[in-house]
Motif scaffolding. Structure first.
Motif, PDB file in Angstrom:
ATOM      1  N   UNK A   1       0.828  -1.196   0.000  1.00  0.00           N
ATOM      2  CA  UNK A   1       0.000   0.000   0.000  1.00  0.00           C
ATOM      3  C   UNK A   1       0.872   1.260   0.000  1.00  0.00           C
ATOM      4  N   UNK A   2       0.253   2.388  -0.263  1.00  0.00           N
ATOM      5  CA  UNK A   2       0.955   3.667  -0.216  1.00  0.00           C
ATOM      6  C   UNK A   2       1.555   3.880   1.169  1.00  0.00           C
ATOM      7  N   UNK A   3       2.834   4.259   1.201  1.00  0.00           N
ATOM      8  CA  UNK A   3       3.471   4.590   2.465  1.00  0.00           C
ATOM      9  C   UNK A   3       4.091   3.430   3.203  1.00  0.00           C
ATOM     10  N   UNK A   4       4.083   2.227   2.619  1.00  0.00           N
ATOM     11  CA  UNK A   4       4.652   1.071   3.322  1.00  0.00           C
ATOM     12  C   UNK A   4       6.168   0.975   3.155  1.00  0.00           C
ATOM     13  N   UNK A   5       6.754   1.771   2.267  1.00  0.00           N
ATOM     14  CA  UNK A   5       8.214   1.789   2.141  1.00  0.00           C
ATOM     15  C   UNK A   5       8.751   1.018   0.957  1.00  0.00           C
ATOM     16  N   UNK A   6       8.029   1.052  -0.162  1.00  0.00           N
ATOM     17  CA  UNK A   6       8.464   0.263  -1.325  1.00  0.00           C
ATOM     18  C   UNK A   6       9.802   0.769  -1.880  1.00  0.00           C
ATOM     19  N   UNK A   7       9.957   2.094  -1.983  1.00  0.00           N
ATOM     20  CA  UNK A   7      11.235   2.606  -2.502  1.00  0.00           C
ATOM     21  C   UNK A   7      12.371   2.331  -1.528  1.00  0.00           C
ATOM     22  N   UNK A   8      12.106   2.396  -0.231  1.00  0.00           N
ATOM     23  CA  UNK A   8      13.143   2.075   0.759  1.00  0.00           C
ATOM     24  C   UNK A   8      13.623   0.640   0.575  1.00  0.00           C
ATOM     25  N   UNK A   9      12.690  -0.290   0.377  1.00  0.00           N
ATOM     26  CA  UNK A   9      13.068  -1.692   0.152  1.00  0.00           C
ATOM     27  C   UNK A   9      13.899  -1.805  -1.126  1.00  0.00           C
ATOM     28  N   UNK A  10      13.501  -1.083  -2.174  1.00  0.00           N
ATOM     29  CA  UNK A  10      14.262  -1.116  -3.427  1.00  0.00           C
ATOM     30  C   UNK A  10      15.684  -0.599  -3.207  1.00  0.00           C
ATOM     31  N   UNK A  11      15.820   0.471  -2.434  1.00  0.00           N
ATOM     32  CA  UNK A  11      17.160   1.023  -2.166  1.00  0.00           C
ATOM     33  C   UNK A  11      17.999   0.057  -1.338  1.00  0.00           C
ATOM     34  N   UNK A  12      17.365  -0.636  -0.392  1.00  0.00           N
ATOM     35  CA  UNK A  12      18.097  -1.619   0.409  1.00  0.00           C
ATOM     36  C   UNK A  12      18.559  -2.774  -0.474  1.00  0.00           C
ATOM     37  N   UNK A  13      17.672  -3.248  -1.351  1.00  0.00           N
ATOM     38  CA  UNK A  13      18.058  -4.324  -2.274  1.00  0.00           C
ATOM     39  C   UNK A  13      19.245  -3.904  -3.130  1.00  0.00           C
ATOM     40  N   UNK A  14      19.252  -2.648  -3.555  1.00  0.00           N
ATOM     41  CA  UNK A  14      20.391  -2.132  -4.339  1.00  0.00           C
ATOM     42  C   UNK A  14      21.646  -2.072  -3.477  1.00  0.00           C
ATOM     43  N   UNK A  15      21.494  -1.598  -2.229  1.00  0.00           N
ATOM     44  CA  UNK A  15      22.652  -1.388  -1.360  1.00  0.00           C
ATOM     45  C   UNK A  15      23.353  -2.684  -0.972  1.00  0.00           C
ATOM     46  N   UNK A  16      22.632  -3.803  -0.952  1.00  0.00           N
ATOM     47  CA  UNK A  16      23.265  -5.065  -0.553  1.00  0.00           C
ATOM     48  C   UNK A  16      23.558  -5.955  -1.758  1.00  0.00           C
TER      49      UNK A  16
END
Length: 432
Positions: A175-190
């Motif tokens: 849903x909106x606001x659950x942190x989808x872009x944050x998860x994408x950035x974490x996947x990129x970072x690791x």
């Protein structure tokens, strides 16, 4: 004393150049003037301007060509273009190429100053955010940025850690606001691509022509598929992408090849992450998301739970974001009342984690906060009876523990149950 904002001014009309320089210096800017773009480029590194203000029509290299070079050499410097009457179409092309803004002659001095100050402020905010992200990257394991102690968040971190290092395209649903872009950035970072670029495109904020241009580019500007080379491309709100573009994207995802207009095909080396709002299978059934694109991304789909399914996390996140906002604004830590924490435990949080961050921000800067009006949202039937009763019991236990200050004997008394039963139900809900 604060450093003056440095402006690089490029204008071939000497009288206009000198007048603009005087205006900006009177507004406390440090101004470096040039009569052509070539001279400005030769001094770009030594000056390191905060913002560039350039005329459209220049001898030799035009303002548009100058913008293209700046976007390659110093993409973080905001670029403001001055256009003559009738050059609006060229100015719009410049905006698409990355210009911060444009002004039409004759320019009002107050407007010029305001636009330049806003451009510099946006750049400094971007730099501060980047510095904060870099600091977090060196002090916190990427997967630990996904805050939450609820069992669903523990499982999400485990899955992200397992999928991060795999060279597969993934779909993130939530849903909106659950942190989808944050998860994408974490996947990129690791991932092995962490030193490459992370390029994001919000498909829901663009029309078909804009998405086409942003993704695939044109003869003058490379698209984001090319700009994400060696890194990660994140496509937010895939369901908002028109079907024709979903078909074209699927071909690129499958072949890892792009054919820019009038140019030979180019191989792509990147990872693609997509996200959708809601249940992807329902979006497929509704015709908003092509089934073949969904299955192509679905090698390792991640579902982000809404906050109402994360017992105990709303209160913890509220305290975390309050501490974060307190440090950012350099303000004293506000008092978070027990009543507000109880409300946080019961509130539906339709805006999810993003809404918690907003509430924390309001608390820190001294604005009124009340979640009472949103408590009625719990009456909406959005889950089965058993799941609803499980959630109700978990929230009831949390509320009793908060009211009792964490003292389990007192919480059991408030609930009218034996202490042993309280322990058993806490263990059942992962509240130990």
């Amino acid at each position: 004393m604060a450093r003056k904002m440095a402006v690089m001014l490029i204008e071939d009309d000497q009288d206009l150049r000198e007048a603009t320089c005087e205006t900006l210096e009177a507004a406390a800017f440090s101004v470096h003037t040039f009569g052509n773009a070539k001279a400005a480029l030769e001094n770009l590194d030594s000056i390191s301007p905060d913002v560039i203000l350039s005329d459209m029509r220049l001898p030799g290299m035009s303002g548009l060509d100058f913008l293209d070079v700046i976007r390659q050499q110093a993409p973080d410097i905001p670029f403001v273009l001055i256009t003559g009457h009738g050059d609006v179409s060229s100015a719009l092309r410049a905006m698409r190429a990355g210009a911060h803004d444009f002004l039409e002659k004759p320019c009002q001095p107050e407007l010029v100053i305001d636009i330049l100050r806003r451009a510099v402020a946006m750049r400094r905010l971007s730099q501060e955010n980047e510095a904060l992200r870099n600091r977090l990257a060196t002090t916190i394991a990427p997967e630990d940025r996904l805050l939450g102690k609820a069992p669903v968040m523990v499982e999400l971190r485990r899955r992200v850690a397992a999928l991060g290092g795999l060279q597969v395209d993934l779909l993130i649903a939530g849903e909106t606001g659950t942190g989808k872009e944050l998860v994408a950035r974490v996947l990129h970072a690791i991932s092995a691509r962490r030193n490459g670029p992370f390029v994001a495109v919000n498909c829901g904020a663009l029309n078909q022509a804009e998405i086409d241009r942003e993704l695939f580019g044109d003869t003058s500007v490379p698209g984001r598929l090319v700009r994400a080379e060696g890194g990660t491309l994140y496509l937010d709100e895939l369901e908002a992408m028109p079907e024709a573009l979903q078909v074209r994207l699927l071909r690129v995802v499958d072949a890892r090849e792009i054919s820019p207009l009038g140019m030979p095909p180019r191989q792509l080396d990147l990872r693609i992450l997509g996200s959708v709002k809601g249940d992807p299978t329902q979006l497929v059934a509704q015709g908003k998301l092509r089934a073949d694109l969904f299955h192509r991304f679905n090698a390792g789909a991640l579902r982000l739970p809404p906050l109402r399914e994360r017992p105990g996390d709303a209160e913890m996140l509220l305290e975390h974001f309050v501490a974060e906002a307190t440090e950012r604004h350099d303000l004293p830590v506000p008092n978070i009342s027990t009543a507000l924490l109880r409300q946080a435990a019961w509130y539906a949080w339709p805006g999810n984690v993003r809404e918690v961050r907003t509430v924390a921000e309001r608390l820190v800067i001294g604005l009124d906060v009340s979640l009472d009006e949103g408590l009625q949202e719990r009456a909406v039937v959005s889950e089965g009876f058993d799941a609803a009763m499980e959630g109700f019991e978990s929230r009831l236990l949390q509320a009793a523990l908060l009211q009792a200050g964490g003292r389990k004997n007192d919480a059991a008394s408030l609930l009218g149950i034996p202490r042993k039963r309280l322990y058993l139900r806490m263990r059942h809900h992962g509240l130990e």
